[in-house]
Design a protein around this motif. Structure first.
Motif, PDB file in Angstrom:
ATOM      1  N   GLY A   1      -0.937   7.663  -3.532  1.00  0.00           N
ATOM      2  CA  GLY A   1       0.061   8.662  -3.873  1.00  0.00           C
ATOM      3  C   GLY A   1       0.323   9.585  -2.702  1.00  0.00           C
ATOM      4  O   GLY A   1      -0.056   9.307  -1.573  1.00  0.00           O
ATOM      5  N   THR A   2       0.932  10.714  -2.988  1.00  0.00           N
ATOM      6  CA  THR A   2       1.356  11.613  -1.930  1.00  0.00           C
ATOM      7  C   THR A   2       1.182  13.064  -2.357  1.00  0.00           C
ATOM      8  O   THR A   2       1.357  13.386  -3.534  1.00  0.00           O
ATOM      9  N   PRO A   3       0.842  13.954  -1.434  1.00  0.00           N
ATOM     10  CA  PRO A   3       0.769  15.377  -1.783  1.00  0.00           C
ATOM     11  C   PRO A   3       2.163  15.959  -1.963  1.00  0.00           C
ATOM     12  O   PRO A   3       3.161  15.310  -1.658  1.00  0.00           O
ATOM     13  N   SER A   4       2.238  17.173  -2.460  1.00  0.00           N
ATOM     14  CA  SER A   4       3.539  17.817  -2.666  1.00  0.00           C
ATOM     15  C   SER A   4       4.250  18.033  -1.334  1.00  0.00           C
ATOM     16  O   SER A   4       3.626  18.050  -0.273  1.00  0.00           O
ATOM     17  N   GLY A   5       5.546  18.174  -1.418  1.00  0.00           N
ATOM     18  CA  GLY A   5       6.342  18.477  -0.232  1.00  0.00           C
ATOM     19  C   GLY A   5       7.249  17.360   0.219  1.00  0.00           C
ATOM     20  O   GLY A   5       8.062  17.542   1.104  1.00  0.00           O
ATOM     21  N   VAL A   6       7.116  16.193  -0.407  1.00  0.00           N
ATOM     22  CA  VAL A   6       7.948  15.063  -0.006  1.00  0.00           C
ATOM     23  C   VAL A   6       9.407  15.354  -0.377  1.00  0.00           C
ATOM     24  O   VAL A   6       9.690  16.019  -1.358  1.00  0.00           O
ATOM     25  N   GLY A   7      10.296  14.873   0.435  1.00  0.00           N
ATOM     26  CA  GLY A   7      11.716  15.047   0.169  1.00  0.00           C
ATOM     27  C   GLY A   7      12.453  13.766   0.478  1.00  0.00           C
ATOM     28  O   GLY A   7      11.851  12.775   0.890  1.00  0.00           O
ATOM     29  N   PRO A   8      13.750  13.756   0.300  1.00  0.00           N
ATOM     30  CA  PRO A   8      14.509  12.532   0.567  1.00  0.00           C
ATOM     31  C   PRO A   8      14.520  12.198   2.056  1.00  0.00           C
ATOM     32  O   PRO A   8      14.514  13.084   2.909  1.00  0.00           O
TER      33      PRO A   8
END
Length: 68
Positions: free
Chosen positions: A39-46
């Motif tokens: 998975g991924t930590p918060s903060g991902v964007g397009p």
């Protein structure tokens, strides 16, 4: 593109890497080169074509890829 979007370490994971490896190897054999997606930590964007993404693992190195 040179902008820090995410930063985290394994201490922030819900399940530790050791737990994940022990759990996964109960049902399958892990071979050299296998990747465990966590998975991924918060903060991902397009991401958009032309963007550049760099991933760094401390004391291991950086990997940079273009988005197409």
């Amino acid at each position: 593109n040179g902008e820090l979007r995410q930063q985290a370490n394994t201490e922030q994971m819900v399940f530790s890497p050791a737990f994940l490896i022990a759990f996964i190897t109960q049902v399958m054999t892990l071979d050299p080169g296998d990747v465990i997606m966590t998975g991924t930590p918060s903060g991902v964007g397009p991401l958009h074509p032309g963007d550049e993404v760099t991933v760094e693992v401390e004391r291991i190195g950086k990997l940079t890829n273009p988005v197409s």
